[in-house]
Write a protein that holds these residues in place. Structure first.
Motif, short mmCIF file in Angstrom:
data_model
loop_
_atom_site.label_atom_id
_atom_site.label_comp_id
_atom_site.label_asym_id
_atom_site.label_seq_id
_atom_site.Cartn_x
_atom_site.Cartn_y
_atom_site.Cartn_z
N LEU A 195 0.83 -1.20 0.00
CA LEU A 195 0.00 0.00 0.00
C LEU A 195 0.87 1.26 0.00
O LEU A 195 2.10 1.20 0.05
CB LEU A 195 -0.92 -0.01 1.22
N GLN A 196 0.20 2.40 -0.03
CA GLN A 196 0.89 3.68 0.04
C GLN A 196 0.89 4.18 1.47
O GLN A 196 -0.06 3.93 2.23
CB GLN A 196 0.21 4.72 -0.86
N ALA A 197 1.93 4.91 1.81
CA ALA A 197 2.03 5.42 3.17
C ALA A 197 1.03 6.55 3.39
O ALA A 197 0.75 7.35 2.49
CB ALA A 197 3.44 5.92 3.44
N PHE A 198 0.49 6.58 4.59
CA PHE A 198 -0.41 7.63 5.04
C PHE A 198 -1.54 7.86 4.03
O PHE A 198 -1.78 8.96 3.55
CB PHE A 198 0.36 8.92 5.29
N THR A 199 -2.22 6.73 3.71
CA THR A 199 -3.29 6.77 2.71
C THR A 199 -4.49 6.02 3.26
O THR A 199 -4.36 4.96 3.87
CB THR A 199 -2.83 6.13 1.39
N GLU A 200 -5.68 6.58 3.00
CA GLU A 200 -6.92 5.94 3.44
C GLU A 200 -7.35 4.90 2.39
O GLU A 200 -7.35 5.19 1.19
CB GLU A 200 -8.03 6.97 3.62
N TYR A 201 -7.76 3.75 2.90
CA TYR A 201 -8.23 2.66 2.04
C TYR A 201 -9.59 2.18 2.51
O TYR A 201 -9.92 2.23 3.70
CB TYR A 201 -7.24 1.49 2.05
N ILE A 202 -10.35 1.66 1.55
CA ILE A 202 -11.65 1.05 1.83
C ILE A 202 -11.55 -0.43 1.48
O ILE A 202 -11.09 -0.78 0.38
CB ILE A 202 -12.77 1.73 1.02
N VAL A 203 -12.02 -1.32 2.41
CA VAL A 203 -11.83 -2.76 2.28
C VAL A 203 -13.18 -3.46 2.39
O VAL A 203 -14.06 -3.05 3.16
CB VAL A 203 -10.87 -3.29 3.37
N ALA A 204 -13.37 -4.58 1.59
CA ALA A 204 -14.55 -5.44 1.68
C ALA A 204 -14.11 -6.89 1.41
O ALA A 204 -13.09 -7.12 0.75
CB ALA A 204 -15.62 -5.01 0.69
N MET A 205 -14.91 -7.89 1.95
CA MET A 205 -14.54 -9.30 1.82
C MET A 205 -15.74 -10.14 1.41
O MET A 205 -16.89 -9.75 1.64
CB MET A 205 -13.99 -9.84 3.15
N GLN A 206 -15.45 -11.32 0.83
CA GLN A 206 -16.43 -12.36 0.56
C GLN A 206 -15.75 -13.72 0.71
O GLN A 206 -14.51 -13.80 0.68
CB GLN A 206 -17.04 -12.21 -0.83
N CYS A 207 -16.57 -14.79 0.87
CA CYS A 207 -16.01 -16.13 1.06
C CYS A 207 -16.84 -17.16 0.31
O CYS A 207 -17.97 -16.88 -0.11
CB CYS A 207 -15.94 -16.50 2.55
N VAL A 208 -16.30 -18.38 0.18
CA VAL A 208 -16.97 -19.47 -0.49
C VAL A 208 -16.50 -20.78 0.15
O VAL A 208 -15.34 -20.93 0.55
CB VAL A 208 -16.65 -19.47 -2.00
#
Length: 731
Positions: A195-208
């Motif tokens: 990732l980039q330093a001092f950066t906001e990220y949005i995360v989502a997950m799924q499974c199977v």
């Protein structure tokens, strides 16, 4: 006998036909339901088993029965549905427990019959769909500036995570592009790297579930931020202004975070350093917290550098060379075009220098003012540039320039104008009619201001219509602001207006009225020339005719004046003068003297000259009549007037002065304005000259009468001072 057999057989056939026709009609009205096909089943973990099939709609009401046989045919259950609720049906717990095997058969039934689908075989593990994981936290990892740790939990805590596969997707807060990562985890924790330093990220997950065809839905999004680090590098640009009077040149420096830099990079400030080329001893440094700065540099070449800093340190240095005022930049861009592709504005150019692979694209709104809101972006390893339409103002004209960059030098830019989105102009052209003629007129209009065009003007259309007539139109190019209308009707009222058109549409301008002329200037000049020419020809012919007959011409130009001496009035005047011996008699107290007209030898033309003064004679007569009527008012005094038909000759240059009255008494002397002595002296002079005082002729020096060229007589009328005013006026 043989002839009767055919008729008997045909009768039986008709009987069979009449019996079968109703059955066939009833069979033709039968419509069985469609056979259920494409059966599909999904096992929602700990919820239900749902099966669907096609077709989804039926023409008539249909009942469905789904038969499920599981545990190798030892158990069976059913699920019912109908066409009004939909072509699906669900089986609920506790009869569904993976892993298990079963078959599905769908039966469709309506009033006309029943149709059964093919039997399908299913394994619960392959059709199981899990609930999405629930993300608990997204946090940075201490000591690792470009990494975050994601923790989550499952819908069923008893379910083993080792039987699941995961997909994680992430993006920065200002981006719409998702990046996906597939992994397996036994402890419900995952470290996201790169990732980039001092950066906001949005995360989502799924499974199977392992072996299943169906992934769970995406979990709710969770946001996290990476650790801060030293600021990254900067992209640096400049805008050169014209040199001032003192030789210095304003230079506007612009900078921003380099592409790929952290979105939330914390920066305390910026340091700008500049110095003349090859003379670092004259380096000057300034600080600012904004992302632009204006410098006033000399006319020589300068070097400028910018760095950013925060609590952890400084960023790499960004440098730029500012050319001297007289330096000529190199050229390599030969052509450029701009066009739209879906929702993107594309700028494409051609270069003649293959060694140039870096470009700077600059764009700003064209508002007829000095650009204040300049945007810019660098392009590498490409000869085109794209920007989403929604990042540009709609209906706004933009100036787009591309600068070639070769090492430290900036080349000559190539500029073009473009609209991200075009619309109909706000107002139509303002037109007016000029050079109005008999059958022609010039329609002119003003160019629409840039702020009101909302697009490129593709053409103009001039509409014109005679009063009560048909409307006509003429279309011209966008570079033309006038058009000559021809073949109009003489002395007719017209209305006209101009339509301006862009790609998005057109708009009409205000209507104007004009009226064609009755006569053109040429016709007026022609008529005037013909009339003047006719008069000139008539004059020439008249003069020519007069030259042939000069006497006639002289009579035309100088007509003869009638001779008063030959008129009957002149004859009467002369006769009256000869017969009269006495003119008037005054009071008895005054000595009366008769003025007798005496004959003298005179020139032959004297009569003509005297007769011209016949008007004076009439005045004398009127005066005599007035004197008769006012004898008492005059106090008994009487003046005598005589008219002399002849006169003595006077030498040249002398004028004859005729004294027509010999006053008597002191009153007469005072009336004449002289004393008795002067009067006696005058009388003696006349007597000594051998002439009677009664003749009253005097020759005086002076010019002749200006009215009559040949007249040498001057008449003097002596009016008594005591006469009333009205008598003087009559005289």
């Amino acid at each position: 006998k043989h002839s009767l057999l055919p008729s008997a057989n045909s009768g039986k056939m008709w009987m069979w036909a009449l019996w079968i026709l109703p059955l066939l009609y009833k069979f033709s009205l039968t419509a069985l339901p469609a056979k259920p096909e494409n059966t599909s089943c999904i096992l929602y973990y700990k919820k239900n088993l749902t099966c669907t099939w096609s077709p989804e709609k039926e023409t008539s009401y249909t009942k469905y029965v789904v038969k499920r046989t599981y545990s190798y045919g030892n158990k069976r259950d059913i699920c019912k549905a109908n066409s009004s609720t939909g072509t699906w049906c669900s089986f609920f717990s506790p009869t569904i427990t993976p892993p298990d095997y079963f078959t599905i058969e769908v039966e469709a039934q309506n009033k006309d019959g029943t149709v059964t689908s093919d039997i399908t075989h299913w394994t619960l593990n392959t059709i199981m769909k899990m609930e999405p994981p629930k993300i608990l936290s997204v946090k940075p990892i201490l000591g690792f500036k470009k990494m975050m740790q994601i923790k989550w939990e499952l819908y069923d805590s008893l379910f083993s995570s080792s039987n699941l596969n995961y997909t994680l997707r992430f993006r920065t807060v200002n981006s719409t592009h998702w990046v996906k990562v597939n992994f397996q985890s036994d402890d419900l924790v995952y470290n996201l790297k790169g990732l980039q330093a001092f950066t906001e990220y949005i995360v989502a997950m799924q499974c199977v579930v392992n072996g299943s065809y169906f992934w769970s839905d995406w979990s709710q999004e969770k946001m996290g931020i990476t650790e801060e680090e030293v600021p990254s590098g900067l992209d640096l640009w400049r805008v050169l202004r014209p040199a001032e009077v003192d030789g210095r040149r304003p230079v506007q420096l612009l900078w921003k975070k380099a592409r790929g830099a952290p979105v939330l990079e914390k920066t305390f400030g910026y340091i700008i350093s500049y110095f003349p080329e090859n003379n670092t001893n004259l380096t000057q440094t300034i600080s600012t917290t904004t992302q632009q700065c204006e410098l006033h540099l000399g006319g020589k070449t300068y070097w400028v550098s910018v760095t950013s800093y925060n609590s952890l340190g400084k960023s790499p240095v960004a440098t730029m060379r500012i050319p001297a005022v007289g330096e000529k930049p190199f050229q390599c861009i030969e052509a450029m075009r701009v066009f739209l592709v879906q929702d993107l504005l594309v700028v494409e150019w051609q270069s003649s220098a293959p060694e140039v692979d870096t470009w700077m694209v600059e764009w700003f709104p064209d508002l007829d003012l000095e650009p204040s809101d300049i945007s810019w972006e660098s392009v590498s390893q490409a000869s085109n540039w794209t920007i989403p339409q929604d990042k540009l103002k709609p209906f706004c004209l933009y100036n787009i320039s591309v600068y070639p960059l070769l090492q430290d030098e900036v080349g000559e830019p190539y500029s073009i104008q473009a609209y991200a989105k075009e619309g109909t102009p706000m107002e139509g052209p303002v037109a007016k009619a000029e050079n109005i003629g008999v059958k022609t007129v010039t329609i002119t209009w003003k160019e629409i201001p840039k702020s009101e065009r909302k697009g490129f003007i593709s053409n103009y259309t001039v509409f014109y219509q005679a009063e009560g007539g048909k409307e006509f139109s003429k279309t011209v190019g966008s570079s033309i602001q006038q058009y000559d209308l021809e073949s109009l009707t003489r002395r007719t009222s017209y209305t006209a207006h101009v339509l301006a058109r862009t790609r998005a549409g057109g708009i009409n301008g205000t209507k104007i009225n004009f009226k064609t002329l009755s006569l053109s200037v040429f016709e007026i000049v022609l008529i005037t020339s013909l009339v003047g020419g006719g008069l000139l020809i008539f004059t020439v012919l008249t003069v020519a005719s007069g030259l042939r007959k000069p006497i006639k011409l002289s009579h035309l130009c100088w007509p003869d004046i009638p001779n008063p001496a030959e008129s009957s009035i002149a004859t009467w005047h002369g006769h009256d003068c000869k017969n009269k011996s006495n003119l008037k008699e005054f009071d008895d107290s005054v000595n009366t003297e008769d003025s007798i007209l005496k004959s003298y030898s005179a020139p032959s033309d004297l009569t003509d000259k005297l007769v011209v003064n016949f008007e004076n004679f009439l005045e004398e007569v009127s005066t005599e009549e007035a004197e008769k009527s006012q004898e008492n008012i005059l106090g008994g005094e009487k003046n005598e007037y005589v008219t002399s038909p002849s006169r003595p000759d006077c030498p040249p240059g002398k004028s004859l002065k005729i004294l027509t009255e010999i006053p008597s008494g002191k009153s007469q002397l005072s009336y004449l304005g002289m004393s008795e002595e002067n009067f006696s002296e005058a009388e003696e002079q006349l007597l000594s000259s051998g002439e009677s005082v009664d003749q009253d002729y005097f020759c005086e020096e002076g010019a002749s009468n200006p009215y009559l060229k040949n007249s040498v007589t001057t008449r003097e009328f002596l009016v008594h001072e005591k006469l009333p005013d009205h008598t003087k006026k009559e005289v």
